[in-house]
Scaffold this motif. Sequence first.
Motif, PDB file in Angstrom:
ATOM      1  N   UNK A  83      -1.006   8.973   3.705  1.00 14.60           N
ATOM      2  CA  UNK A  83      -1.069   7.516   3.702  1.00 14.60           C
ATOM      3  C   UNK A  83      -0.902   7.074   2.253  1.00 14.60           C
ATOM      4  N   UNK A  84       0.045   6.163   2.020  1.00 15.03           N
ATOM      5  CA  UNK A  84       0.304   5.638   0.678  1.00 15.03           C
ATOM      6  C   UNK A  84      -0.096   4.168   0.668  1.00 15.03           C
ATOM      7  N   UNK A  85      -0.884   3.787  -0.348  1.00 17.95           N
ATOM      8  CA  UNK A  85      -1.412   2.424  -0.443  1.00 17.95           C
ATOM      9  C   UNK A  85      -1.221   1.912  -1.858  1.00 17.95           C
ATOM     10  N   UNK A  86      -0.691   0.702  -1.987  1.00 18.21           N
ATOM     11  CA  UNK A  86      -0.590   0.040  -3.291  1.00 18.21           C
ATOM     12  C   UNK A  86      -1.892  -0.722  -3.538  1.00 18.21           C
ATOM     13  N   UNK A  87      -2.436  -0.555  -4.746  1.00 20.26           N
ATOM     14  CA  UNK A  87      -3.688  -1.219  -5.111  1.00 20.26           C
ATOM     15  C   UNK A  87      -3.468  -1.961  -6.427  1.00 20.26           C
ATOM     16  N   UNK A  88      -3.912  -3.210  -6.487  1.00 15.32           N
ATOM     17  CA  UNK A  88      -3.700  -4.062  -7.661  1.00 15.32           C
ATOM     18  C   UNK A  88      -4.795  -3.860  -8.702  1.00 15.32           C
ATOM     19  N   UNK A  89      -4.917  -2.613  -9.163  1.00 15.32           N
ATOM     20  CA  UNK A  89      -5.877  -2.265 -10.219  1.00 15.32           C
ATOM     21  C   UNK A  89      -5.404  -0.965 -10.848  1.00 15.32           C
ATOM     22  N   UNK A  90      -5.798  -0.707 -12.094  1.00 12.02           N
ATOM     23  CA  UNK A  90      -5.360   0.532 -12.761  1.00 12.02           C
ATOM     24  C   UNK A  90      -5.976   1.777 -12.136  1.00 12.02           C
ATOM     25  N   UNK A  91      -5.292   2.925 -12.275  1.00 13.84           N
ATOM     26  CA  UNK A  91      -5.752   4.161 -11.640  1.00 13.84           C
ATOM     27  C   UNK A  91      -7.197   4.539 -11.941  1.00 13.84           C
ATOM     28  N   UNK A  92      -7.665   4.355 -13.171  1.00 10.32           N
ATOM     29  CA  UNK A  92      -9.039   4.762 -13.487  1.00 10.32           C
ATOM     30  C   UNK A  92     -10.056   3.975 -12.663  1.00 10.32           C
ATOM     31  N   UNK A  93      -9.791   2.689 -12.412  1.00  3.62           N
ATOM     32  CA  UNK A  93     -10.708   1.883 -11.607  1.00  3.62           C
ATOM     33  C   UNK A  93     -10.645   2.259 -10.127  1.00  3.62           C
ATOM     34  N   UNK A  94      -9.451   2.528  -9.636  1.00  4.68           N
ATOM     35  CA  UNK A  94      -9.292   2.907  -8.230  1.00  4.68           C
ATOM     36  C   UNK A  94      -9.918   4.288  -7.984  1.00  4.68           C
ATOM     37  N   UNK A  95      -9.686   5.203  -8.913  1.00  6.90           N
ATOM     38  CA  UNK A  95     -10.276   6.547  -8.841  1.00  6.90           C
ATOM     39  C   UNK A  95     -11.798   6.438  -8.719  1.00  6.90           C
ATOM     40  N   UNK A  96     -12.419   5.671  -9.619  1.00 10.59           N
ATOM     41  CA  UNK A  96     -13.880   5.520  -9.612  1.00 10.59           C
ATOM     42  C   UNK A  96     -14.368   4.903  -8.305  1.00 10.59           C
TER      43      UNK A  96
END
Length: 149
Positions: free
Chosen positions: A6-19
């Motif tokens: 599943x691929x999802x676009x998220x409107x935040x930088x990777x470090x924030x999404x990772x956390x």
Amino acid sequence: MPNFEVVTAVAAPPDQVFALCLDVQAHTRSMAASSERAVDGTTRGELSLGDTVTFQARHFGLTWRLKARITSYERPRYFVDEQESGPFERWRHVHCFEPDGAGGTVMRDVIEFASPLGPVGRIVDSIVLSRYMPRLIRIRNASLSRTFD
């Protein structure tokens, strides 16, 4: 072994999404429809390498428990959780986070799973879970993504 992505676009930088994806409370909020909650291990805050958490949830009218361990971790690129005990014969979930070039993140979930009970489990996987599991991950990802709206 069944698997899906599943691929999802998220409107935040990777470090924030990772956390966010490692935050136990964020996970349980994203799975509210199945009444998911953390009942053992790390039950609050952000998971890291080696941590375990046991989630309890209702699916198909039954209560299930799944204990997962973070088995691989490279902040903020990816982490892997794998079932230590629970309803699956095998469960491995790779979470990848890549910059999208515009300040956001492409989040990629790659999941391998197998139900127990040999041939019966393979039938359940192909008829039921191969549809149910990707839908569940898309719902979870949409909920997590809304955090950044």
